[in-house]
Design an enzyme around this catalytic site. Structure first.
Site, mmCIF file in Angstrom:
data_model
loop_
_atom_site.group_PDB
_atom_site.id
_atom_site.type_symbol
_atom_site.label_atom_id
_atom_site.label_comp_id
_atom_site.label_asym_id
_atom_site.label_seq_id
_atom_site.Cartn_x
_atom_site.Cartn_y
_atom_site.Cartn_z
ATOM 1 N N GLU A 79 0.796 -1.235 0.000
ATOM 2 C CA GLU A 79 0.000 0.000 0.000
ATOM 3 C C GLU A 79 0.827 1.284 0.000
ATOM 4 O O GLU A 79 0.647 2.151 0.854
ATOM 5 C CB GLU A 79 -0.983 -0.029 1.181
ATOM 6 C CG GLU A 79 -1.891 -1.250 1.120
ATOM 7 C CD GLU A 79 -2.823 -1.402 2.327
ATOM 8 O OE1 GLU A 79 -2.798 -0.536 3.223
ATOM 9 O OE2 GLU A 79 -3.565 -2.398 2.358
ATOM 10 N N ASN A 122 2.256 -4.600 -3.397
ATOM 11 C CA ASN A 122 0.841 -4.963 -3.256
ATOM 12 C C ASN A 122 0.044 -3.714 -2.894
ATOM 13 O O ASN A 122 0.511 -2.885 -2.099
ATOM 14 C CB ASN A 122 0.776 -5.991 -2.098
ATOM 15 C CG ASN A 122 -0.538 -6.704 -1.947
ATOM 16 O OD1 ASN A 122 -1.065 -7.238 -2.921
ATOM 17 N ND2 ASN A 122 -1.061 -6.747 -0.732
ATOM 18 N N HIS A 168 -10.263 -5.894 -2.712
ATOM 19 C CA HIS A 168 -11.344 -5.792 -1.724
ATOM 20 C C HIS A 168 -12.493 -5.072 -2.430
ATOM 21 O O HIS A 168 -12.534 -3.839 -2.487
ATOM 22 C CB HIS A 168 -10.873 -5.012 -0.493
ATOM 23 C CG HIS A 168 -9.817 -5.746 0.278
ATOM 24 N ND1 HIS A 168 -10.077 -6.933 0.920
ATOM 25 C CD2 HIS A 168 -8.505 -5.481 0.479
ATOM 26 C CE1 HIS A 168 -8.970 -7.363 1.508
ATOM 27 N NE2 HIS A 168 -7.993 -6.508 1.252
ATOM 28 N N GLU A 207 -6.034 -10.443 -2.202
ATOM 29 C CA GLU A 207 -6.876 -10.327 -0.997
ATOM 30 C C GLU A 207 -8.356 -10.248 -1.377
ATOM 31 O O GLU A 207 -9.124 -9.462 -0.816
ATOM 32 C CB GLU A 207 -6.472 -9.081 -0.180
ATOM 33 C CG GLU A 207 -5.011 -9.064 0.202
ATOM 34 C CD GLU A 207 -4.605 -7.886 1.077
ATOM 35 O OE1 GLU A 207 -5.490 -7.204 1.646
ATOM 36 O OE2 GLU A 207 -3.390 -7.650 1.190
ATOM 37 N N ASP A 248 -12.103 -10.211 -1.719
ATOM 38 C CA ASP A 248 -13.403 -10.403 -1.091
ATOM 39 C C ASP A 248 -14.387 -9.460 -1.769
ATOM 40 O O ASP A 248 -13.992 -8.466 -2.388
ATOM 41 C CB ASP A 248 -13.395 -10.248 0.446
ATOM 42 C CG ASP A 248 -12.698 -9.018 0.968
ATOM 43 O OD1 ASP A 248 -12.673 -7.982 0.268
ATOM 44 O OD2 ASP A 248 -12.182 -9.063 2.103
HETATM 45 O O1 G3I Z 1 -5.261 -9.532 18.272
HETATM 46 C C1 G3I Z 1 -6.107 -8.522 18.834
HETATM 47 C C2 G3I Z 1 -6.907 -9.070 19.994
HETATM 48 O O2 G3I Z 1 -6.033 -9.442 21.022
HETATM 49 C C3 G3I Z 1 -7.881 -8.006 20.454
HETATM 50 O O3 G3I Z 1 -8.708 -8.531 21.442
HETATM 51 C C4 G3I Z 1 -8.768 -7.527 19.314
HETATM 52 C C5 G3I Z 1 -9.686 -6.385 19.733
HETATM 53 O O4 G3I Z 1 -9.961 -5.508 18.683
HETATM 54 O O5 G3I Z 1 -7.926 -7.043 18.263
HETATM 55 C C6 G3I Z 1 -7.056 -8.046 17.751
HETATM 56 O O6 G3I Z 1 -6.273 -7.488 16.736
HETATM 57 C C7 G3I Z 1 -6.946 -7.255 15.510
HETATM 58 C C8 G3I Z 1 -6.221 -8.017 14.420
HETATM 59 O O7 G3I Z 1 -6.780 -7.738 13.174
HETATM 60 C C9 G3I Z 1 -6.269 -9.532 14.629
HETATM 61 O O8 G3I Z 1 -7.580 -9.967 14.593
HETATM 62 C C10 G3I Z 1 -6.925 -5.774 15.216
HETATM 63 O O9 G3I Z 1 -7.713 -5.086 16.176
HETATM 64 C C11 G3I Z 1 -7.442 -5.524 13.831
HETATM 65 O O10 G3I Z 1 -7.243 -4.155 13.516
HETATM 66 C C12 G3I Z 1 -6.686 -6.371 12.825
HETATM 67 O O11 G3I Z 1 -7.267 -6.161 11.577
HETATM 68 C C13 G3I Z 1 -6.503 -6.599 10.473
HETATM 69 C C14 G3I Z 1 -6.292 -5.460 9.517
HETATM 70 O O12 G3I Z 1 -5.572 -5.921 8.395
HETATM 71 C C15 G3I Z 1 -5.510 -4.305 10.110
HETATM 72 O O13 G3I Z 1 -5.353 -3.306 9.162
HETATM 73 C C16 G3I Z 1 -7.282 -7.691 9.798
HETATM 74 O O14 G3I Z 1 -7.385 -8.835 10.648
HETATM 75 C C17 G3I Z 1 -6.568 -8.072 8.503
HETATM 76 O O15 G3I Z 1 -7.380 -8.978 7.791
HETATM 77 C C18 G3I Z 1 -6.336 -6.833 7.682
HETATM 78 O O16 G3I Z 1 -5.687 -7.177 6.480
HETATM 79 C C19 G3I Z 1 -5.398 -6.100 5.596
HETATM 80 C C20 G3I Z 1 -4.144 -6.503 4.843
HETATM 81 O O17 G3I Z 1 -3.098 -6.801 5.716
HETATM 82 C C21 G3I Z 1 -3.723 -5.424 3.866
HETATM 83 N N1 G3I Z 1 -4.811 -5.045 2.996
HETATM 84 C C22 G3I Z 1 -6.050 -4.720 3.658
HETATM 85 C C23 G3I Z 1 -6.499 -5.814 4.599
HETATM 86 C C24 G3I Z 1 -7.804 -5.498 5.246
HETATM 87 O O18 G3I Z 1 -7.689 -4.423 6.112
#
Ligand code: G3I
Length: 466
Positions: free
Chosen positions: A167, A208, A244, A272, A274
């Site tokens: 990004e 990416n 996305h 990615e 969806d």
């Molecule tokens: O692990 C913590 C957990 O301990 C806590 O209780 C919970 C409460 O909110 O948060 C958990 O962390 C989260 C993490 O995912 C794991 O689930 C974060 O808050 C959350 O912000 C994070 O989101 C991820 C996101 O990237 C962050 O930008 C998504 O899972 C993940 O699928 C997403 O992936 C991104 C790609 O890397 C790049 N392109 C976009 C894509 C979607 O945003």
């Protein structure tokens, strides 16, 4: 509940084509398909027969039970959704936690899957010590290079594709003002790619981004970046289009955009995918989503350098969408109970599956990949899969060059060429290919004018899918 019974629920009278036993994949049917009924599709097999991979993002802690069984059976590439991000692996400088990332790589190796490493340099999910540090260009470059050396080095030889930089652009095509951009300047991308190549010379290195699926200002900026990197000799192997997408908004220029990157001499992957919709979904929306998953998969299949598609979570219970887009969801090919949705069958249909009971894979499937190409030469790898139910004992794979190429040196096979006709014979030790197994060989070749891949192969005289 066992996967087998889930599939029965989903498919009614249709019989399963393969069965997951203890997380491993078994290629034989537990029950024979009913006469006139279709075998249930297995995306990874269908994709391989078409010469691409089909992957999913995963959550390491869930790789067991039904979730793990579906991942192992249906997908041949996995991407850790969060476990390889900087904040996960290096929360404090020089102190690493590899547990989640190791789990994903180990799982992939146990299931014959590729790994898409995600991601080395990204403005998001950075630990505070990086995002809030006060940096000079040199000091941040050192930190960035050290991080890449540590992470890509740890998994050297075990990662197929690295999303090295994620990004880097704003929507208007200007550079995103990340900490890397502001401290190091435009060159941070080239620096990161060089560091990744040094750490893991065999991984394919990608840049990416999202909203770069169609032809627009942002994807044109990415195009210009790749062009300039190639002109400077910076190691860049591919571009990842995250995809996305929103229901009803698949860009009409998707295939043309993939093609223009391919024409620059890089690979492309949908990384990615969806397709989100308002929830609860109507059956009309789910039917439209099926058509759109099919269209995206077809766009990749239509361009030889499109290596594969990864969905960003295969089940709606492991999707980021509801957390981020209020009122939206249902974005993946499986519902929250691991039941395949119409979208899943859309993917399968694009990959050649039909519910009319025909076997789309034939006797053999060939994957031909140009791994490296320079002004007059190239290196290619060929994988032959035995998709029949009988063992192959001794093989010859024949093809014809579409653009006058010549094989100059081969390994793991004895290759002879007469005019444009090529025959690759087994090297003895790889003469046997069990049903469902593969043999791989490689060669260097020369080309001039064009290096179009061959599209027709025959194994011991039988036509393969390519
Ligand atoms: O692990 C913590 C957990 O301990 C806590 O209780 C919970 C409460 O909110 O948060 C958990 O962390 C989260 C993490 O995912 C794991 O689930 C974060 O808050 C959350 O912000 C994070 O989101 C991820 C996101 O990237 C962050 O930008 C998504 O899972 C993940 O699928 C997403 O992936 C991104 C790609 O890397 C790049 N392109 C976009 C894509 C979607 O945003």
């Amino acid at each position: 509940m066992k996967l087998q019974s889930l599939r029965r629920t989903a498919l009614g009278t249709l019989a399963a084509a393969s069965l997951v036993i203890g997380g491993a994949v078994s290629g034989h049917a537990a029950d024979s398909p009913q006469p006139g009924a279709a075998a249930e599709p297995v995306l990874r097999d269908l994709a391989a027969a078409k010469g691409i991979y089909y992957g999913t993002a995963v959550t390491a802690s869930k790789l067991n039970g039904t979730y793990g069984a579906v991942v192992g059976e249906q997908f041949d590439s996995i991407t850790p959704g969060n476990e390889m991000k900087w904040e996960s692996v290096e929360p404090t400088r020089g102190s690493y936690n590899w547990s989640g990332a190791d789990a994903v790589v180990d799982y992939a190796e146990a299931h014959g899957q590729k790994v898409r490493g995600h991601t080395l340099v990204w403005h998001s999910q950075l630990p505070g010590w990086v995002s809030n540090g006060s940096w000079t260009a040199d000091s941040l470059r050192t930190v960035m290079n050290d991080h890449i050396a540590a992470e890509a080095g740890r998994y050297k030889g075990r990662i197929d594709h690295w999303d090295v930089v994620n990004e880097p652009f704003n929507e208007d095509g200007t550079r995103r003002q990340s900490v890397f951009q502001t401290a190091i300047g435009d060159s941070y991308i080239a620096d990161a790619l060089r560091a990744a190549r040094a750490a893991d010379p065999t991984a394919k290195l990608y840049v990416n981004d999202y909203n770069v699926e169609g032809i627009n200002a942002k994807s044109t900026a990415l195009y210009n970046l790749v062009k300039s990197l190639k002109e400077q000799g910076v190691p860049i192997d591919g571009v990842g289009l995250q995809a996305h997408l929103i229901l009803g908004q698949v860009p009409s220029t998707l295939q043309a955009n993939i093609q223009r990157f391919a024409d620059l001499g890089v690979d492309v992957a949908i990384t990615e995918l969806d397709i989100r919709m308002t929830v609860p979904p109507t059956s009309a929306q789910l039917t439209q989503q099926k058509a759109e998953y099919k269209a995206v998969t077809n766009a990749c299949l239509a361009v030889a350098r499109c290596e594969g598609v990864t969905v960003w979570g295969f089940t709606d219970s492991d999707s980021w969408i509801p957390d981020v887009f209020e009122g939206y969801g249902a974005a993946t090919p499986y519902d929250e109970n691991f039941q395949p949705k119409p979208a899943y069958y859309g993917i399968a249909e694009a990959l050649g599956w039909s519910d009319g009971g025909t076997n789309p894979t034939g006797a053999c499937a060939v994957t031909y990949t140009v791994q490296n190409q320079w002004n007059s030469g190239f290196t290619a790898q060929v994988t032959v899969k035995n998709t029949s139910t009988a063992a192959v004992n001794g093989w010859k794979l024949a093809w014809s060059w579409p653009a006058g190429q010549r094989v100059t040196q081969a390994w793991n096979a004895t290759v002879t060429q007469s005019g444009t006709a090529v025959t690759a014979a087994d090297a003895g030790y790889n003469a046997a290919i069990a049903p469902g197994a593969t043999a791989t060989f490689g060669f260097n070749g020369s080309w001039s004018g064009g290096n179009t891949a061959p599209t027709a192969f025959a194994l011991n005289g039988t036509t393969c899918t390519a």
